[in-house]
Design a protein around this motif. Structure first.
Motif, PDB file in Angstrom:
ATOM      1  N   THR A  93       0.825  -1.215   0.000  1.00  0.00           N
ATOM      2  CA  THR A  93       0.000   0.000   0.000  1.00  0.00           C
ATOM      3  C   THR A  93       0.859   1.266   0.000  1.00  0.00           C
ATOM      4  OG1 THR A  93      -0.089   0.053   2.416  1.00  0.00           O
ATOM      5  CG2 THR A  93      -1.859  -1.148   1.290  1.00  0.00           C
ATOM      6  N   GLY A  94       2.152   1.138  -0.306  1.00  0.00           N
ATOM      7  CA  GLY A  94       3.051   2.282  -0.202  1.00  0.00           C
ATOM      8  C   GLY A  94       3.609   2.455   1.192  1.00  0.00           C
ATOM      9  N   SER A  95       3.437   1.440   2.038  1.00  0.00           N
ATOM     10  CA  SER A  95       3.835   1.581   3.436  1.00  0.00           C
ATOM     11  C   SER A  95       5.350   1.589   3.631  1.00  0.00           C
ATOM     12  CB  SER A  95       3.203   0.476   4.289  1.00  0.00           C
ATOM     13  OG  SER A  95       3.673  -0.795   3.908  1.00  0.00           O
ATOM     14  N   SER A  96       6.115   1.011   2.701  1.00  0.00           N
ATOM     15  CA  SER A  96       7.574   1.056   2.836  1.00  0.00           C
ATOM     16  C   SER A  96       8.098   2.478   2.665  1.00  0.00           C
ATOM     17  CB  SER A  96       8.236   0.134   1.805  1.00  0.00           C
ATOM     18  OG  SER A  96       7.991  -1.219   2.118  1.00  0.00           O
ATOM     19  N   THR A  97       7.480   3.238   1.779  1.00  0.00           N
ATOM     20  CA  THR A  97       7.853   4.654   1.620  1.00  0.00           C
ATOM     21  C   THR A  97       7.468   5.451   2.862  1.00  0.00           C
ATOM     22  OG1 THR A  97       7.555   4.476  -0.780  1.00  0.00           O
ATOM     23  CG2 THR A  97       7.589   6.691   0.158  1.00  0.00           C
ATOM     24  N   LEU A  98       6.286   5.182   3.416  1.00  0.00           N
ATOM     25  CA  LEU A  98       5.882   5.818   4.666  1.00  0.00           C
ATOM     26  C   LEU A  98       6.845   5.475   5.793  1.00  0.00           C
ATOM     27  CD1 LEU A  98       1.994   5.412   4.947  1.00  0.00           C
ATOM     28  CD2 LEU A  98       3.275   7.554   4.946  1.00  0.00           C
ATOM     29  N   GLN A  99       7.204   4.215   5.869  1.00  0.00           N
ATOM     30  CA  GLN A  99       8.145   3.769   6.900  1.00  0.00           C
ATOM     31  C   GLN A  99       9.464   4.516   6.782  1.00  0.00           C
ATOM     32  OE1 GLN A  99      10.267   0.000   6.343  1.00  0.00           O
ATOM     33  NE2 GLN A  99       9.518  -0.659   8.351  1.00  0.00           N
ATOM     34  N   ASN A 100       9.961   4.684   5.564  1.00  0.00           N
ATOM     35  CA  ASN A 100      11.218   5.390   5.349  1.00  0.00           C
ATOM     36  C   ASN A 100      11.132   6.838   5.822  1.00  0.00           C
ATOM     37  OD1 ASN A 100      12.921   7.221   3.219  1.00  0.00           O
ATOM     38  ND2 ASN A 100      14.022   5.337   3.729  1.00  0.00           N
ATOM     39  N   ILE A 101       9.993   7.485   5.594  1.00  0.00           N
ATOM     40  CA  ILE A 101       9.792   8.858   6.061  1.00  0.00           C
ATOM     41  C   ILE A 101       9.917   8.923   7.582  1.00  0.00           C
ATOM     42  CG2 ILE A 101       8.055  10.683   6.322  1.00  0.00           C
ATOM     43  CD1 ILE A 101       7.063   9.931   3.487  1.00  0.00           C
ATOM     44  N   LEU A 102       9.286   7.972   8.275  1.00  0.00           N
ATOM     45  CA  LEU A 102       9.338   7.948   9.735  1.00  0.00           C
ATOM     46  C   LEU A 102      10.723   7.558  10.237  1.00  0.00           C
ATOM     47  CD1 LEU A 102       5.912   6.306  10.622  1.00  0.00           C
ATOM     48  CD2 LEU A 102       6.492   8.725  10.546  1.00  0.00           C
ATOM     49  N   SER A 169      -2.157   2.776   6.124  1.00  0.00           N
ATOM     50  CA  SER A 169      -2.370   3.103   4.705  1.00  0.00           C
ATOM     51  C   SER A 169      -3.231   2.032   4.058  1.00  0.00           C
ATOM     52  CB  SER A 169      -1.032   3.227   3.964  1.00  0.00           C
ATOM     53  OG  SER A 169      -0.237   2.068   4.130  1.00  0.00           O
ATOM     54  N   LEU A 170      -4.064   2.466   3.114  1.00  0.00           N
ATOM     55  CA  LEU A 170      -4.946   1.586   2.363  1.00  0.00           C
ATOM     56  C   LEU A 170      -4.772   1.836   0.873  1.00  0.00           C
ATOM     57  CD1 LEU A 170      -8.247   2.033   4.438  1.00  0.00           C
ATOM     58  CD2 LEU A 170      -6.550   0.199   4.668  1.00  0.00           C
ATOM     59  N   ARG A 171      -5.109   0.836   0.091  1.00  0.00           N
ATOM     60  CA  ARG A 171      -5.023   0.917  -1.370  1.00  0.00           C
ATOM     61  C   ARG A 171      -6.245   0.234  -1.950  1.00  0.00           C
ATOM     62  NH1 ARG A 171      -0.014  -1.993  -4.643  1.00  0.00           N
ATOM     63  NH2 ARG A 171      -0.616  -1.449  -6.781  1.00  0.00           N
ATOM     64  N   HIS A 172      -6.638   0.631  -3.147  1.00  0.00           N
ATOM     65  CA  HIS A 172      -7.802  -0.016  -3.761  1.00  0.00           C
ATOM     66  C   HIS A 172      -7.586  -1.529  -3.757  1.00  0.00           C
ATOM     67  CE1 HIS A 172     -10.909  -1.200  -6.565  1.00  0.00           C
ATOM     68  NE2 HIS A 172     -11.433   0.018  -6.445  1.00  0.00           N
ATOM     69  N   PRO A 173      -8.558  -2.304  -3.244  1.00  0.00           N
ATOM     70  CA  PRO A 173      -8.354  -3.743  -3.046  1.00  0.00           C
ATOM     71  C   PRO A 173      -7.984  -4.536  -4.286  1.00  0.00           C
ATOM     72  CG  PRO A 173     -10.203  -3.016  -1.747  1.00  0.00           C
ATOM     73  CD  PRO A 173      -9.805  -1.838  -2.607  1.00  0.00           C
ATOM     74  N   THR A 174      -8.426  -4.130  -5.470  1.00  0.00           N
ATOM     75  CA  THR A 174      -8.080  -4.910  -6.662  1.00  0.00           C
ATOM     76  C   THR A 174      -6.589  -4.816  -6.978  1.00  0.00           C
ATOM     77  OG1 THR A 174      -8.698  -3.059  -8.096  1.00  0.00           O
ATOM     78  CG2 THR A 174     -10.369  -4.734  -7.688  1.00  0.00           C
ATOM     79  N   THR A 175      -6.034  -3.604  -6.969  1.00  0.00           N
ATOM     80  CA  THR A 175      -4.610  -3.456  -7.275  1.00  0.00           C
ATOM     81  C   THR A 175      -3.751  -3.940  -6.120  1.00  0.00           C
ATOM     82  OG1 THR A 175      -4.709  -1.143  -6.523  1.00  0.00           O
ATOM     83  CG2 THR A 175      -4.951  -1.548  -8.879  1.00  0.00           C
ATOM     84  N   GLN A 176      -4.219  -3.766  -4.885  1.00  0.00           N
ATOM     85  CA  GLN A 176      -3.463  -4.260  -3.733  1.00  0.00           C
ATOM     86  C   GLN A 176      -3.382  -5.783  -3.768  1.00  0.00           C
ATOM     87  OE1 GLN A 176      -4.716  -5.865  -0.666  1.00  0.00           O
ATOM     88  NE2 GLN A 176      -3.004  -5.451   0.720  1.00  0.00           N
ATOM     89  N   TYR A 177      -4.504  -6.445  -4.108  1.00  0.00           N
ATOM     90  CA  TYR A 177      -4.528  -7.906  -4.124  1.00  0.00           C
ATOM     91  C   TYR A 177      -3.677  -8.457  -5.261  1.00  0.00           C
ATOM     92  CZ  TYR A 177      -6.452 -12.495  -2.991  1.00  0.00           C
ATOM     93  OH  TYR A 177      -6.606 -13.798  -2.592  1.00  0.00           O
ATOM     94  N   GLU A 178      -3.712  -7.784  -6.398  1.00  0.00           N
ATOM     95  CA  GLU A 178      -2.873  -8.222  -7.528  1.00  0.00           C
ATOM     96  C   GLU A 178      -1.392  -8.187  -7.141  1.00  0.00           C
ATOM     97  OE1 GLU A 178      -0.032  -7.806 -10.535  1.00  0.00           O
ATOM     98  OE2 GLU A 178      -0.729  -6.003  -9.493  1.00  0.00           O
ATOM     99  N   SER A 179      -0.980  -7.133  -6.450  1.00  0.00           N
ATOM    100  CA  SER A 179       0.410  -7.017  -6.019  1.00  0.00           C
ATOM    101  C   SER A 179       0.744  -8.049  -4.951  1.00  0.00           C
ATOM    102  CB  SER A 179       0.658  -5.603  -5.482  1.00  0.00           C
ATOM    103  OG  SER A 179       1.996  -5.436  -5.082  1.00  0.00           O
ATOM    104  N   ASN A 285      10.394   0.219  -3.163  1.00  0.00           N
ATOM    105  CA  ASN A 285       9.716  -1.063  -3.355  1.00  0.00           C
ATOM    106  C   ASN A 285       8.651  -1.042  -4.450  1.00  0.00           C
ATOM    107  OD1 ASN A 285      11.236  -2.406  -1.511  1.00  0.00           O
ATOM    108  ND2 ASN A 285       9.577  -2.886  -0.100  1.00  0.00           N
ATOM    109  N   ALA A 286       8.734  -0.051  -5.358  1.00  0.00           N
ATOM    110  CA  ALA A 286       7.785  -0.007  -6.471  1.00  0.00           C
ATOM    111  C   ALA A 286       8.189  -1.039  -7.520  1.00  0.00           C
ATOM    112  CB  ALA A 286       7.763   1.381  -7.095  1.00  0.00           C
ATOM    113  N   ARG A 287       7.231  -1.843  -7.966  1.00  0.00           N
ATOM    114  CA  ARG A 287       7.542  -2.890  -8.938  1.00  0.00           C
ATOM    115  C   ARG A 287       7.771  -2.317 -10.335  1.00  0.00           C
ATOM    116  NH1 ARG A 287       2.802  -6.941  -9.127  1.00  0.00           N
ATOM    117  NH2 ARG A 287       1.612  -5.028  -8.835  1.00  0.00           N
ATOM    118  N   ALA A 288       8.566  -3.038 -11.098  1.00  0.00           N
ATOM    119  CA  ALA A 288       8.721  -2.697 -12.516  1.00  0.00           C
ATOM    120  C   ALA A 288       7.369  -2.867 -13.208  1.00  0.00           C
ATOM    121  CB  ALA A 288       9.759  -3.606 -13.161  1.00  0.00           C
ATOM    122  N   ASP A 289       7.105  -2.023 -14.216  1.00  0.00           N
ATOM    123  CA  ASP A 289       5.806  -2.051 -14.893  1.00  0.00           C
ATOM    124  C   ASP A 289       5.491  -3.436 -15.461  1.00  0.00           C
ATOM    125  OD1 ASP A 289       5.408   0.598 -14.306  1.00  0.00           O
ATOM    126  OD2 ASP A 289       6.099   1.343 -16.247  1.00  0.00           O
TER     127      ASP A 289
END
Length: 411
Positions: A93-102, A169-179, A285-289
């Motif tokens: 859900t982008g939480s690794s980027t949030l974690q890095n900020i903290l 943090s939350l993400r739209h469930p379809t894209t979160q589940y795919e990842s 931690n963003a995946r390659a397209d």
């Protein structure tokens, strides 16, 4: 004449309502067109109609909730930076980027960290408890907790200060589940590629329950609710799902929505009384397209139904986010997001080699990696590297720092 006016009145009211709706659509559409970054274009992201729906639902009840979770500064400069913070880190859900900020904020300000004793996890798949926290002699107070854990309110209160500010943090469930599907090796668990699984999720999920094996870190349905502490037996129990949503709204000061990450960060820095520079980031931690599986609209719908609990949670807090944005001001938000982007670009110019974004195989997939300039002095190098450290790398740095702070031997 009077009878004529009475007959005309409903049409005048209808005309007035239509005019107001047109004006609202024009204002929001104009804002949308002014900046590409402010209005994501994915099918899973809220459109203008959804935003209007959220704004129309802004009620007295909503204002009361906002007053609890959105402390407003009475005068500029009266707030104090928040130092006690909990990030309930959800998956994909982008939480690794949030974690890095903290991590960076706490590291820079010499705050103390509650850290897991083993890997990145505080005992997952078990609910968080105090014994999962690494102990350091002479340290009895932790400022920041930001690693993966399954939410357990009582245990968090045993570890963290009572005035801690809670984030998730939350993400739209379809894209979160795919990842998540690839990350947790669900093709091996369900013996299906995600395209086939999404045709009939319940069938393949129930079949997998008959297989034996080790305790799994994920449940396979409503994974965000699972991270937020809902037990496996309750993941499709609507009474329990609604109770959990109420608990999250009551106890979490801010819920980041991945699709509106920058807007969420602007609001977060307001909550924490931080500066824009404090929430600047390089995406981690963003995946390659080419690692992302494109699903048809029908399969996305199937996954939304399968993860209906997560969808309920996502819609509720997406609505909350847009209520906060409305309070903050659309124009002001646009200006601050643009300023944040400028700060990020300046940091990239200072820290990164040109064209340094590469990819590496990590955590079962191919993810983005940044390369720091080699001609920096030690202080600059540490500063710049802190933006690019992967979670496990930064965790090791902080463990060493905490041991030094406690006066114990660094292994």
């Amino acid at each position: 004449m009077i009878k004529f006016m009475r007959r005309l009145k409903p049409y005048l009211l209808l005309s007035t309502f239509a005019s107001l709706a047109t004006i609202i659509l024009f204002i929001i559409s104009s804002y949308t067109l002014q900046t590409k970054t402010y209005r994501p274009t994915s099918e899973t992201r809220a459109g203008v109609e959804e935003i209007l729906y959220y704004l129309n639902k802004y009620s007295r009840e909503g204002k009361k909730r906002a007053a609890v979770n959105n402390p407003v500064k009475e005068e500029e400069g009266t707030c104090q930076p928040q130092r006690n913070i909990v990030l309930l880190k959800t998956h994909k859900t982008g939480s690794s980027t949030l974690q890095n900020i903290l991590y960076r904020y706490g590291d820079r300000n010499n705050l103390t960290f509650a850290l897991p004793s083993g890997d990145n996890y505080f005992g997952t798949p078990y609910l968080f408890k105090e014994s999962f926290v690494m102990q350091f002699p002479n340290i009895t107070h932790f400022n920041i907790l930001a690693n993966h854990a399954r939410y357990n309110r009582k245990a968090f209160l045993d570890v963290m200060p009572v005035n801690s500010f809670y984030i998730t943090s939350l993400r739209h469930p379809t894209t979160q589940y795919e990842s998540l599907y690839k990350y947790y090796k669900f093709p091996n668990r369900f013996h299906k590629a995600i395209e086939e699984f999404a045709e009939n999720p319940e069938k393949y999920y129930l079949e997998s329950l008959h297989t034996t094996g080790k305790q799994r870190k994920q449940a396979g349905v409503n994974p965000m609710l699972y991270d937020l502490g809902l037990q496996k037996a309750d993941l499709r129990n609507w009474s329990k799902i609604r109770q959990k949503a109420i608990e999250i709204e009551r106890n979490f000061g801010h819920v980041v929505i991945s699709e509106y990450f920058d807007e969420s960060l602007i609001l977060l820095k307001e909550h924490l009384c931080w500066n824009l520079e404090d929430v600047a980031y390089f995406k981690l931690n963003a995946r390659a397209d080419y690692e992302v599986t494109e699903l048809s609209a029908e399969l996305q719908k199937n996954l939304s139904i399968w993860n209906a609990g997560d969808m309920f949670l996502y819609r509720q807090f997406n609505e909350t986010l847009w209520r906060k944005i409305r309070d903050y001001g659309l124009v002001k938000m646009k200006t601050d997001v643009e300023e944040l982007h400028k700060i990020i670009e300046k940091l990239k110019d200072k820290c990164l080699d040109e064209g340094s974004e590469t990819h590496l195989v990590a955590l079962r997939t191919v993810v983005l990696k940044h390369k720091v300039k080699s001609n920096l002095n030690p202080e600059e190098k540490y500063f710049c590297t802190s933006f690019t450290r992967r979670p496990q790398e930064y965790l090791n740095v902080l463990r060493k720092k905490m041991r030094n702070l406690a006066g114990t031997k660094v292994s």
